[in-house]
Scaffold this motif. Structure first.
Motif, mmCIF file in Angstrom:
data_model
loop_
_atom_site.group_PDB
_atom_site.id
_atom_site.type_symbol
_atom_site.label_atom_id
_atom_site.label_comp_id
_atom_site.label_asym_id
_atom_site.label_seq_id
_atom_site.Cartn_x
_atom_site.Cartn_y
_atom_site.Cartn_z
ATOM 1 N N THR A 111 -13.264 5.868 -2.373
ATOM 2 C CA THR A 111 -12.440 6.537 -3.381
ATOM 3 C C THR A 111 -13.316 7.220 -4.424
ATOM 4 O OG1 THR A 111 -10.784 4.810 -3.093
ATOM 5 C CG2 THR A 111 -10.562 6.222 -5.019
ATOM 6 N N TYR A 123 -5.545 6.622 -3.025
ATOM 7 C CA TYR A 123 -6.132 6.409 -4.350
ATOM 8 C C TYR A 123 -6.802 7.678 -4.861
ATOM 9 C CZ TYR A 123 -5.536 1.373 -3.548
ATOM 10 O OH TYR A 123 -5.023 0.136 -3.310
ATOM 11 N N GLN A 155 -6.232 10.039 -8.318
ATOM 12 C CA GLN A 155 -7.294 10.244 -9.305
ATOM 13 C C GLN A 155 -7.666 11.712 -9.501
ATOM 14 O OE1 GLN A 155 -8.598 7.757 -11.305
ATOM 15 N NE2 GLN A 155 -6.786 6.850 -10.381
ATOM 16 N N THR A 210 -9.216 1.885 -10.576
ATOM 17 C CA THR A 210 -7.941 2.001 -9.877
ATOM 18 C C THR A 210 -8.032 1.403 -8.476
ATOM 19 O OG1 THR A 210 -7.532 4.022 -11.066
ATOM 20 C CG2 THR A 210 -6.148 3.619 -9.146
ATOM 21 N N SER A 211 -9.049 1.809 -7.721
ATOM 22 C CA SER A 211 -9.088 1.378 -6.328
ATOM 23 C C SER A 211 -9.442 -0.101 -6.212
ATOM 24 C CB SER A 211 -10.092 2.229 -5.547
ATOM 25 O OG SER A 211 -11.309 2.300 -6.236
ATOM 26 N N GLU A 245 -5.915 -2.052 -7.600
ATOM 27 C CA GLU A 245 -4.564 -1.688 -7.187
ATOM 28 C C GLU A 245 -3.997 -2.711 -6.207
ATOM 29 O OE1 GLU A 245 -1.027 0.196 -5.947
ATOM 30 O OE2 GLU A 245 -2.571 -0.630 -4.662
#
Lengths: 288, 287
Positions: B89, B154, B158, B214-215, B218
């Protein structure tokens, strides 16, 4: 040369465009198309027009989940903004220690919502958790509280989790708002005889109204979409009483395999969010 | 006059004491959950499930770590999956956002403003809402139940922040600097590489940081889009630790899992918090 430069610009942008096209716009359009169908995970799809939407309006479990999410927003958002404002006032000045406290209050933000929910699940457990233990040791509790077994206390648990995790973000934005007000204005008010509370209430707060509106919008969208607290803490129970709208879509699509119905509900949710976002955009356009 | 000053000093000291007390008490409240996790992971597995619980560990033990390392297919599998998804990601987001950001800022073309708006659009629609059709799109691309597919989702989420930050970063670098490098004999690519990219590094750090957080953290998309044990990321594994055994939860092991997922984020945040805070502000106020 100019032409070549434009072509290079286009070529550099293209990968991102293709990516967003495939993984954003295609699913978005698919979702609209799906919502007009009876769409099982396997097997034939059938056109139903607006049938899914008509069913949603009278589906008591959907309306209940929407109601729960709104209730959550109504409790969690004001708390998160008010506490965020209090923290922002506390740490806005660059005095010794303020930087460290800012980081501390902000720290929960970087932990995953799932990880945070597991911590809460454990702290609130009546047998092994520390919350009941502390309440007992302080003599505030006669018999163990089963936090996650009742709708009301489960809501308290989820709200406290959300606030713990997100209040640092509100604090940060509001702090930016506070710091952008020139000291001279407050000093002028003080010379005119206004007390601290008076200055805060009638000068600082009104000047920050855009930042506050922005934080409200973020907090609202964030709390509508909240999933992990309820899913991990209560699995939506007892009964379906703590099933929020995101979890409702999730179980409709992936447990009942009713993808079309889930897509229609997602679009309703999206419409609500766009409504909030438009509000956000307007608040920001006024600023520039 | 001195009496007045003494009184003012006293008030000032009282205010300072009140401020420190207030902040310290609040810090204790904020850090309490994390401190308790830290206390529990080093208890023996038996002490970790004791009722009532102990505040401080009576005996230090790393058995909880050993247990978690052997859970399911072994922790190395799940950690490996999380690392793969996060790395992929971060790399994809950084590449796509840098290219597009540079193109939009330095080499504008017809319709580049509209393209910019289109690239920001995913910001308005959270991934949670899109998961059902995303599942079908990934199925069609033969990317369902795959770490690559998850990383693509993801990355998509972003791109808005990434393009926004990188476009601004490049736009704030005057064209003259690159042009000077051309005149000095650099090619277009060399000039972009050695001059602009270096100056845009803070933006790059922000974008990479957000993609990582985030990745790594999540949960919902990973839960839905991955459906075989050998592909689970750490947050999904934790969910399975709870539901896998009927009724009894191994609390010590679960808290180790929480520690393993949160510690990298806490460390990265403490080191690079400037970039993180800048990204948050860019993603909200300025956009």
């Amino acid at each position: 040369m100019a032409r070549r430069r434009r072509l290079v610009g286009l070529a550099l942008t293209l990968p991102a465009v293709v990516f967003v096209g495939v993984f954003f716009f295609a699913p978005l359009v698919t979702m609209g198309w799906m919502s007009l169908h009876d769409w099982p995970l396997v097997g034939r799809t059938k056109w139903v027009g607006l049938g899914n939407y008509k069913d949603l309006v009278t589906d008591s479990s959907f309306l209940h989940s929407l109601g729960l999410s709104l209730l959550f927003v109504l409790v969690a958002t004001p708390l998160s903004v008010l506490l965020g404002l209090a923290l922002a006032v506390l740490v806005q000045k660059n005095r010794t220690g303020a930087g460290v406290f800012r980081s501390v209050f902000f720290l929960p933000m970087v932990i995953g919502f799932a990880a945070a929910a597991y911590i809460w699940l454990w702290l609130l457990n009546p047998d092994v958790g520390h919350v009941n233990q502390i309440l007992g040791d302080l003599g505030l509790m006669d018999k163990p509280i089963l936090w996650l077994a009742h709708t009301g206390t489960a809501l308290v648990a989820a709200v406290s989790l959300f606030v713990w995790k997100n209040v640092g973000f509100s604090m940060l934005l509001l702090m930016g708002g506070l710091q952008s007000i020139p000291d001279e204005i407050r000093e002028a008010a003080a010379i005119d005889g206004a007390g601290r509370m008076r200055t805060f209430g009638s000068i600082t707060l009104p000047m920050m109204r855009r930042t506050i509106a922005l934080v409200l919008v973020f907090s609202t969208v964030g709390s509508v979409l909240v999933f992990e607290p309820f899913y991990i803490l209560t699995r939506g129970g007892p009964g379906n009483s703590t099933t929020g709208v995101v979890q409702w879509v999730f179980s409709t699509s992936f447990f009942n395999f009713d993808l079309g119905y889930g897509a229609a509900a997602s679009l309703v949710l999206l419409a609500l969010l766009v409504f909030f976002s438009a509000f956000q955009l307007r608040a920001m356009r006024d600023e520039s | 006059m001195t009496r007045f000053r003494r009184r003012r000093d006293r008030i000032r000291r009282t205010v300072a004491i009140a401020w420190w007390t207030c902040c310290l008490v609040l810090s204790c409240v904020f850090l309490f959950p994390l401190a308790m996790v830290a206390m529990t992971v080093v208890k023996t597995p038996a002490e970790a499930v004791a009722s009532p619980p102990t505040y401080l560990p009576r005996q230090l033990s790393f058995d909880n770590f050993k247990e978690l390392w052997q859970a399911g297919l072994g922790m190395d599998t799940y950690l490996g999956n999380s690392i793969k998804v996060s790395l992929l990601t971060v790399v994809m987001t950084v590449i796509l956002a840098t290219l597009a950001g540079y193109g939009l800022a330095k080499l504008p073309f017809k319709g580049s403003n509209a393209v910019f708006m289109a690239l920001l659009a995913p910001m308005m629609v959270p991934v949670q809402v899109l998961l059902t059709p995303l599942y079908l799109v990934l199925l069609r691309l033969h990317l369902s139940n795959s770490l690559v597919g998850l990383a693509c989702v993801y990355t998509m989420s972003q791109i808005p922040l990434g393009v926004f930050v990188m476009r601004n970063a490049f736009a704030s670098i005057p064209n003259e600097i690159e042009e000077a490098a051309w005149i000095d004999g650099c090619s277009l690519v060399r000039a972009a590489q050695s001059v602009s990219l270096r100056l845009a590094t803070p933006g790059l750090a922000t974008v990479a940081l957000f993609a990582f957080f985030t990745s790594w953290n999540e949960f919902l998309a990973a839960l839905i889009l991955l459906n075989s044990d050998d592909h689970y990321t750490v947050p999904v594994l934790l969910q399975n630790l709870i539901t896998g055994r009927f009724g009894t939860i191994d609390w010590g092991m679960l808290q180790v899992g929480v520690l393993v997922t949160s510690l990298p984020c806490i460390i990265v945040f403490l080191i690079l918090q400037r970039y993180y805070v800048e990204g948050l502000l860019a993603g909200s106020v300025k956009s």
